[in-house]
Design a protein around this motif. Structure first.
Motif: not given
Length: 475
Positions: A444-456, A461-475
């Motif tokens: 996934i290219d775009e970034k995600v930001k959590t709110d004050n309650d830590a929800n984001g 991706k809904g594909t068999a080949e790339k249906g996995y993501s590991v989201w980590v904090a931007v350094e």
């Protein structure tokens, strides 16, 4: 070891057929492992599972499970060759020394259930009082009593699978014997060792100490351990562990697909240092491959999620038995789809020790992604673990909170079985408010930001080949 990862260094067809043509370097596995020591370490592996390094009945063609002489590691001219399938003892020792330079721990695949390729026949009585001629004399003439003077004859075995007299095959118990007290049926194949025989028991444990203290291994994987006498497995662990100052690592291959039964096996062996392969979890990965798994309950599946036993699970997707080119004789399926989702699951999980299969890593084009997932494990997979309330039948999310010892750690893992090709978005609480995240896998290219309650609004991706993501904090 922090967040350890195991690499299985072999597969069934290694150095045969098309693999011998495409990967000629695998003809000398010990040399290859020594050459790759730095690369393996830098990839983030901590333990290497070696194939059985001793002489098998098939000599250079034996994968290692047709054990002839445990004490011959490619040193003696026996069974048509000096070397084993993987090399000579000298090459093995060189590989061990080189791998140890990079702090890699090495596990020996110990086949303790049976012997094959006896040197002479003997006449014996079977339990039904019939006569048999059996290949149960093991003289080890090439070794000439080096390391051990024990020769094996019929009294060292409970039974065998071939009667030379009648040309019959099958399970044959000797007249004065009973099968050992193993968790499953004691007899598996070949000449079945009798661990009620004190000489056999002592020689095998002495061999284990030699493998650790003289050869330099750092633990064992026990082949077909549910077919080996329970007390023998316990005592082997206890005695080898006591004989070494190293923190040894032990894995039992108890091929049991039910979690409760696998727990019963661990309780029967009753040794806290024994880990086992999480076959029940792998069954769920087969369901995932077919799109049949209800992802809501994935966080409760397998030994890795069983209270009191989580840290004793070795999680895996394939091994040399489950993934073969020929039709599988064990009644299982190779996992041919959604394999990255499975690797993502085991590598980000707090509990269990994940294992990577050589074919997946080197032959099936998965290396780059697996390397990235291992790096994510080593850098971000710390802190408490949580199941997301957003989990549904098709998409599973898992959160690691991170900890103070690993700045920047913590993650949100997402895997899906969807194949509609669209981006799936879930509200997930990462535990870290007002934090910007990016997908470490790059799916996934775009970034995600959590709110004050830590929800984001985290995505996968809904594909068999790339249906996995590991989201980590931007350094």
């Amino acid at each position: 070891m922090e967040n350890p990862v195991i690499l299985q260094t072999f597969y069934w067809e290694m150095n045969t057929g098309k693999y011998a043509e495409e990967y000629p370097e695998e003809a000398d596995l010990w040399l290859l492992l020594a050459e790759k020591a730095k690369e393996i370490s830098e990839a983030g592996f901590d333990l290497l599972w070696f194939p059985p390094a001793n002489k098998g009945a098939g000599g250079v063609f034996d994968v290692g499970y047709g054990t002839y002489d445990l004490w011959d590691l490619g040193e003696f001219d026996q069974k048509g060759s000096k070397r084993t399938k993987y090399g000579t003892k000298e090459e093995l020792m060189q590989a061990i020394a080189e791998l140890h330079k990079y702090d890699l721990k090495l596990l020996y695949d110990a086949v303790l259930d049976h012997r094959m390729g006896g040197d002479e026949k003997e006449k014996v009585k079977l339990k039904d009082c019939s006569d048999a001629e059996v290949w149960t004399k093991f003289n080890f003439p090439g070794r000439n009593d080096k390391y051990s003077s024990l020769k094996l004859d019929w009294s060292c075995f409970d039974g065998t699978d071939w009667n030379e007299l009648t040309k019959e095959t099958g399970e044959m118990l000797f007249n004065t014997k009973e099968w050992d007290d193993s968790f499953d049926e004691d007899f598996l194949m070949g000449a079945n060792l009798d661990y009620q025989n004190s000489a056999v028991r002592e020689d095998t444990i002495n061999w284990g100490k030699w493998i650790i203290n003289e050869i330099g291994f750092d633990g064992f994987r026990f082949d077909a351990s549910k077919h080996v006498d329970n007390s023998m497995i316990h005592d082997f662990i206890e005695e080898t562990d006591k004989a070494s100052a190293k923190d040894l690592f032990y894995i039992g291959e108890a091929w049991i697909n039910d979690v409760d039964t696998l727990v019963n096996y661990l309780d029967a062996i009753n040794h806290p240092k024994l880990h086992v392969f999480d076959f029940p979890l792998r069954e769920r990965f087969i369901e995932l491959m077919h799109g049949d798994l209800d992802m809501r309950w994935l966080g409760a599946k397998g030994l890795v999620n069983r209270q009191g036993y989580k840290r004793r699970a070795i999680t895996f997707i394939e091994n040399h038995d489950t993934e073969r080119d020929a039709e599988n004789e064990y009644g299982t399926e190779a996992i041919a789809q959604r394999k990255f989702q499975a690797y993502c699951y085991i590598l980000m999980r707090r509990d269990g020790v994940p294992k990577v299969f050589w074919k997946d890593y080197h032959h099936f084009g998965l290396k780059d992604v697996i390397d990235k997932l291992i790096k994510a494990r080593k850098k971000f997979a710390y802190g408490d673990a949580y199941e997301s309330e957003s989990n549904d039948k098709n998409t599973y999310s898992y959160i690691r909170s991170g900890d103070q010892d690993h700045p920047g750690s913590g993650l949100v893992m997402m895997i899906t079985k969807h194949e509609h090709g669209e981006i799936i978005e879930k509200t997930v609480n990462s535990g870290q408010p007002n934090t910007e995240y990016y997908d470490y896998t790059g799916n996934i290219d775009e970034k995600v930001k959590t709110d004050n309650d830590a929800n984001g609004q985290f995505k996968v991706k809904g594909t068999a080949e790339k249906g996995y993501s590991v989201w980590v904090a931007v350094e």
